[in-house]
Design a protein around this motif. Structure first.
Motif, short mmCIF file in Angstrom:
data_model
loop_
_atom_site.label_atom_id
_atom_site.label_comp_id
_atom_site.label_asym_id
_atom_site.label_seq_id
_atom_site.Cartn_x
_atom_site.Cartn_y
_atom_site.Cartn_z
N ILE A 117 0.86 -1.18 0.00
CA ILE A 117 0.00 0.00 0.00
C ILE A 117 0.89 1.23 0.00
CG2 ILE A 117 -1.76 1.31 1.25
CD1 ILE A 117 -2.81 -1.34 0.16
N ILE A 118 0.69 2.09 -0.98
CA ILE A 118 1.41 3.36 -1.07
C ILE A 118 0.43 4.46 -0.69
CG2 ILE A 118 2.65 4.95 -2.59
CD1 ILE A 118 3.12 2.36 -4.38
N GLN A 119 0.72 5.17 0.38
CA GLN A 119 -0.15 6.25 0.83
C GLN A 119 0.61 7.56 0.74
OE1 GLN A 119 -0.88 3.70 4.43
NE2 GLN A 119 -2.74 4.95 4.51
N GLU A 120 0.14 8.42 -0.13
CA GLU A 120 0.70 9.76 -0.24
C GLU A 120 -0.43 10.74 0.01
OE1 GLU A 120 3.03 10.40 -3.78
OE2 GLU A 120 4.18 8.56 -3.46
N TYR A 121 -0.52 11.15 1.27
CA TYR A 121 -1.61 12.02 1.71
C TYR A 121 -1.14 13.48 1.72
CZ TYR A 121 -4.15 7.91 3.56
OH TYR A 121 -4.84 6.73 3.71
N GLY A 122 -1.93 14.33 1.09
CA GLY A 122 -1.68 15.76 1.16
C GLY A 122 -2.29 16.33 2.44
N GLN A 123 -2.14 17.61 2.62
CA GLN A 123 -2.73 18.29 3.79
C GLN A 123 -4.17 18.65 3.44
OE1 GLN A 123 -1.36 18.21 6.54
NE2 GLN A 123 0.59 19.25 6.68
N LEU A 124 -5.10 17.81 3.88
CA LEU A 124 -6.51 18.04 3.55
C LEU A 124 -7.22 18.69 4.73
CD1 LEU A 124 -7.74 14.74 1.83
CD2 LEU A 124 -6.67 16.75 0.79
N PRO A 125 -8.12 19.63 4.43
CA PRO A 125 -8.99 20.13 5.49
C PRO A 125 -10.10 19.11 5.75
CG PRO A 125 -9.59 21.11 3.39
CD PRO A 125 -8.37 20.26 3.14
N ALA A 126 -10.83 19.28 6.84
CA ALA A 126 -12.02 18.46 7.07
C ALA A 126 -13.00 18.74 5.94
CB ALA A 126 -12.63 18.78 8.42
N VAL A 127 -13.67 17.70 5.47
CA VAL A 127 -14.60 17.80 4.34
C VAL A 127 -16.02 17.60 4.85
CG1 VAL A 127 -15.29 16.73 2.16
CG2 VAL A 127 -12.87 16.99 2.70
N ASP A 128 -16.93 18.48 4.46
CA ASP A 128 -18.35 18.33 4.84
C ASP A 128 -18.93 17.18 4.04
OD1 ASP A 128 -18.13 20.55 6.49
OD2 ASP A 128 -18.93 21.94 5.01
N GLN A 145 0.41 -3.74 -5.98
CA GLN A 145 0.41 -2.45 -5.30
C GLN A 145 -0.93 -1.76 -5.43
OE1 GLN A 145 3.50 0.03 -6.92
NE2 GLN A 145 5.15 -1.20 -6.05
N ILE A 146 -1.29 -1.05 -4.37
CA ILE A 146 -2.43 -0.14 -4.39
C ILE A 146 -1.90 1.20 -3.91
CG2 ILE A 146 -4.67 0.45 -3.38
CD1 ILE A 146 -5.18 -2.57 -3.06
N GLY A 147 -2.16 2.24 -4.68
CA GLY A 147 -1.75 3.59 -4.30
C GLY A 147 -2.96 4.41 -3.93
N ILE A 148 -2.83 5.18 -2.85
CA ILE A 148 -3.89 6.09 -2.41
C ILE A 148 -3.25 7.47 -2.29
CG2 ILE A 148 -5.66 6.60 -0.70
CD1 ILE A 148 -5.41 3.64 0.20
N TYR A 149 -3.74 8.42 -3.07
CA TYR A 149 -3.15 9.75 -3.13
C TYR A 149 -4.24 10.78 -2.88
CZ TYR A 149 0.16 6.84 -5.67
OH TYR A 149 1.02 5.82 -6.03
N THR A 150 -3.97 11.74 -2.01
CA THR A 150 -4.95 12.79 -1.74
C THR A 150 -4.28 14.15 -1.90
OG1 THR A 150 -4.52 12.90 0.65
CG2 THR A 150 -6.22 11.34 -0.10
N THR A 151 -5.04 15.11 -2.37
CA THR A 151 -4.53 16.46 -2.54
C THR A 151 -5.69 17.46 -2.56
OG1 THR A 151 -3.09 17.84 -3.90
CG2 THR A 151 -4.56 16.37 -5.07
N VAL A 152 -5.38 18.69 -2.23
CA VAL A 152 -6.35 19.77 -2.38
C VAL A 152 -6.24 20.25 -3.83
CG1 VAL A 152 -6.97 22.12 -1.67
CG2 VAL A 152 -6.20 20.47 0.04
N VAL A 153 -7.38 20.34 -4.51
CA VAL A 153 -7.39 20.76 -5.92
C VAL A 153 -7.34 22.28 -5.98
CG1 VAL A 153 -8.67 20.74 -8.09
CG2 VAL A 153 -8.67 18.73 -6.61
N ASP A 154 -8.21 22.92 -5.23
CA ASP A 154 -8.28 24.37 -5.14
C ASP A 154 -8.88 24.66 -3.77
OD1 ASP A 154 -11.11 23.96 -5.39
OD2 ASP A 154 -10.92 24.07 -7.56
N ASP A 155 -9.27 25.89 -3.53
CA ASP A 155 -9.82 26.23 -2.22
C ASP A 155 -11.17 25.58 -1.96
OD1 ASP A 155 -7.65 27.78 -1.71
OD2 ASP A 155 -8.61 29.68 -2.22
#
Length: 193
Positions: free
Chosen positions: A57-68, A107-117
Motif C-alpha cells: 500500500i502506497i499512501q501519499e496524503y496531502g494536507q486536507l482540510p475536514a470535508v463536509d 500495489q495499491i496507491g492512495i493519493y490525496t490532494t487539495v485541488v483548489d480552495d
C-alpha cells in the motif's frame, strides 16, 4: 499483552470510524481517517499468504482540510474501491508464480490532494488486470459486474457513483489500461453548497 490490547483498541477505533451512522446533515470529516480505517478492516486481504506476497500500500496524503460529508457513505465508497482493487490484483496473479509476483509486486496507491480552495481529490490506483474501454464505459451501470457469479453484485460502483455525485456533488472517474491497472479519481467539494 500490551501489544494485543493496543491492536484491539486500534481495530475498535477503526470500526467505529468506518461504521459511523450518518446523520441527516453533512459533518466535517477527516478523509484520511476514513481511508485508514477502511485499510485496517481490509488488512486480512492485504497480508501475504502461500500464493502471493503482501500487497503493498502506497499512501501519499496531502494536507486536507475536514470535508463536509456523510462519513459512513464515503467509507462505503472507499471499501468498494479498495476491495475491487484487491480483487483485480488477485485476478492478475492467476498463472503467476510467487517469485514472479514478488519480482513485480501487487500495489495499491492512495493519493490525496487539495485541488483548489473548494475541492479535494482522492486517487485510488492498482497495478492489477485493468479494463478495456467497453468495460470502462459500463462500470458505473446498474448491476454491471466483471466478476463471476457469486463473487459480486454489480451494485458497488453504481452505489459509489450515487454517493459521490448525487449525495456529495462531486465526481468519480475511471481510467484503466488492460494489463497495467486501474485508477479511480474522486473529486469532492470541501464545503456543502
Amino acid at each position: 499483552m500490551r501489544e494485543g490490547i493496543e491492536r484491539i483498541r486500534n481495530i475498535s477505533t477503526s470500526l467505529r470510524t468506518f461504521s459511523r451512522a450518518d446523520q441527516d446533515h453533512k459533518v466535517p470529516f477527516d478523509i484520511h481517517s476514513g481511508l485508514d480505517s477502511t485499510l485496517l478492516i481490509l488488512k486480512h486481504r492485504l497480508k501475504a499468504d502461500d500464493r502471493r506476497p503482501e500487497i503493498k500500500i502506497i499512501q501519499e496524503y496531502g494536507q486536507l482540510p475536514a470535508v463536509d460529508c456523510y462519513p459512513g457513505q464515503l467509507n462505503q465508497v472507499f471499501m468498494n474501491l479498495l476491495a475491487n482493487a484487491i480483487d483485480a490484483l488477485e485476478d492478475s496473479n492467476k498463472g503467476r508464480s510467487y517469485e514472479e509476483i514478488q519480482a513485480h509486486p501487487n500495489q495499491i496507491g492512495i493519493y490525496t490532494t487539495v485541488v483548489d480552495d473548494q475541492s479535494i481529490k482522492i486517487r485510488i490506483c492498482d497495478n492489477g488486470v485493468g479494463m478495456d474501454d467497453a468495460t470502462q464505459q459500463k462500470i458505473f451501470d446498474h448491476l454491471f459486474t466483471t466478476k463471476e457469479v457469486g463473487r459480486g453484485t454489480g451494485l458497488g460502483l453504481e452505489i459509489a457513483r450515487q454517493i459521490i455525485v448525487e449525495k456529495h456533488g462531486g465526481s468519480i472517474k475511471v481510467r484503466s489500461t488492460v494489463g497495467q491497472g486501474t485508477e479511480f479519481t474522486i473529486v469532492l467539494p470541501i464545503h456543502e453548497k
